[in-house]
Enzyme design. Structure first.
Site, PDB file in Angstrom:
ATOM      1  N   HIS A 141      -2.704  -0.946  -3.270  1.00 31.16           N
ATOM      2  CA  HIS A 141      -3.835  -0.169  -2.965  1.00 31.16           C
ATOM      3  C   HIS A 141      -3.668   0.995  -3.695  1.00 31.16           C
ATOM      4  O   HIS A 141      -2.613   2.097  -3.534  1.00 31.16           O
ATOM      5  CB  HIS A 141      -3.883  -0.004  -1.168  1.00 31.16           C
ATOM      6  CG  HIS A 141      -3.924  -1.009  -0.676  1.00 31.16           C
ATOM      7  ND1 HIS A 141      -4.049  -0.883   0.864  1.00 31.16           N
ATOM      8  CD2 HIS A 141      -4.401  -2.433  -1.041  1.00 31.16           C
ATOM      9  CE1 HIS A 141      -4.378  -2.094   1.092  1.00 31.16           C
ATOM     10  NE2 HIS A 141      -4.707  -3.137   0.300  1.00 31.16           N
TER      11      HIS A 141
ATOM     12  N   SER B 216       1.111  -1.293   0.013  1.00 30.23           N
ATOM     13  CA  SER B 216       0.020   0.000   0.131  1.00 30.23           C
ATOM     14  C   SER B 216       0.847   1.145   0.020  1.00 30.23           C
ATOM     15  O   SER B 216       1.754   1.288  -0.866  1.00 30.23           O
ATOM     16  CB  SER B 216      -0.896   0.061   1.052  1.00 30.23           C
ATOM     17  OG  SER B 216      -1.728   0.980   1.179  1.00 30.23           O
TER      18      SER B 216
ATOM     19  N   ASP C   1      -4.716  -5.130   6.103  1.00 21.18           N
ATOM     20  CA  ASP C   1      -5.299  -5.660   4.882  1.00 21.18           C
ATOM     21  C   ASP C   1      -3.983  -6.712   4.588  1.00 21.18           C
ATOM     22  O   ASP C   1      -2.791  -6.603   4.664  1.00 21.18           O
ATOM     23  CB  ASP C   1      -5.378  -5.041   3.427  1.00 21.18           C
ATOM     24  CG  ASP C   1      -5.912  -5.927   2.576  1.00 21.18           C
ATOM     25  OD1 ASP C   1      -6.303  -6.747   2.618  1.00 21.18           O
ATOM     26  OD2 ASP C   1      -5.539  -5.477   1.397  1.00 21.18           O
TER      27      ASP C   1
END
EC number: 3.1.1.61
Length: 349
Positions: free
Chosen positions: A190, A163, A287
């Site tokens: 992400h 991310s 995540d």
């Protein structure tokens, strides 16, 4: 968090101040109207984070990012209409060392969304490693491609999740994987919907022996190709009639993100079982923790980036604390670890 605002528009500087005014933990220590002033104030004010526009007179934002990261590195968030999803300027800013970007918007709904994104990113930025950002820029592509000896029977898959800080970290990993890799690589970075992931894939493709591409719905999965999940879609894999294909799903965000690492991880488990090597690089939140735990419990191999070489340690830390990780490695050793573990699985060890 001591914050420096950089924008050539006095109105926008005031708007950003207004966005941050309701957050007592964020302190505006100064502002600048061009990149030259930003470089000077980054040195003199020692901010914890810089919010940077792109298109400015005297010195543009991209030049300022490069200069700041070479002289007084600090986490930089790009905030500009030129850094909307998929923009080349956003990718270039991240390549030069900016840690993330948020797009300006004109609609009331999107302004509120941008405000929340900006505040959340500033609050999480304290865990970043600005010296690492400079180090990554200095060391890009200097590592050699890691070679393996493959005697594979069966299907294997590699998963890489990231991310915030991911683009620079991915450039430390993907270009060092060998072109004869006997497995597809699935990258979940992400990013919002738009062309950003395609631009990132094109850059990685230029730097790598492997073919790197943005994933397309229903395309057949092939070993030796890196599939980057497009922003705004969950990327899954499904096997039918002995053929594995990518399925892109437009549904609800998971952990407030889409694509989500956990969604891809769960789908890979159904196709590849224990023949998975998965690595989590950097990012805020948690995540990947659940999906990596499931992969590890099924006999797959899981790797996390070490805190001292990780841009944002949130996602790796969450996975480690969940008992989802086999080994923790510095970012520069992750390519070797991926190849070593895939080689062991291919050779039945």
């Amino acid at each position: 968090m001591r914050t420096l605002i950089v924008d050539d528009s006095a109105f926008m500087r005031m708007a950003i101040r207004s966005m941050l005014a309701s957050s007592p933990d964020i302190k505006i220590v100064g502002d600048a109207c061009n990149g030259k002033e930003a470089v000077e104030k980054a040195k003199s004010l020692h901010p914890d984070v810089v919010i940077m526009d792109v298109n400015m007179p005297v010195m543009d934002g991209l030049t300022a990012v490069k200069t700041i990261m070479n002289t007084s590195p600090v986490p930089i968030i790009m905030f500009s209409t030129l850094t909307t999803e998929g923009s080349k300027e956003a990718l270039e800013a991240l390549h030069l060392g900016a840690i993330d970007f948020t797009a300006k918007s004109e609609s009331h709904h999107d302004v509120n969304k941008a405000e929340k994104e900006l505040v959340d990113k500033i609050r999480n930025i304290h865990s970043s490693n600005p010296n690492l950002l400079r180090l990554i820029n200095m060391r890009k592509f200097k590592g050699e491609v890691v070679r393996g000896k493959w005697r594979c029977a069966g299907d294997f898959g590699i998963l890489i999740g990231s991310s915030t800080g991911g683009p620079s970290s991915l450039e430390q990993v993907i270009p060092r994987l060998p072109g004869d890799l006997p497995a597809p690589v699935f990258v979940v970075q992400h990013m919002p919907e738009g062309g950003f992931c395609r631009q990132m894939a094109e850059r990685l493709n230029f730097l790598s022996e492997l073919e790197v591409k943005e994933a397309r719905n229903n395309e057949k999965v092939t070993a030796g190709i890196v599939y980057v999940a497009p922003g705004g879609y969950h990327m899954t894999v499904r096997k039918a009639l002995d053929v594995t294909r990518i399925k892109l799903i437009k549904s609800q965000p998971v952990h407030a993100v889409m694509p989500a690492v956990d969604v891809t991880a769960e789908s890979m488990l159904a196709v590849y079982g224990k023949n998975i090597v998965a690595s989590i690089l950097t990012g805020m939140g948690f995540d990947g923790a659940s999906g990596f735990k499931t992969i590890r419990d099924a006999g797959g191999s899981t790797i996390a980036c070490s805190e001292d070489t990780c841009v944002i340690f949130g996602m790796p830390k969450a996975a480690i604390e969940a008992g989802a990780i086999d080994v923790v490695k510095p970012i520069f050793e992750i390519p070797e670890e991926i190849v070593k573990r895939l080689e062991a699985k291919c050779n039945g060890k």
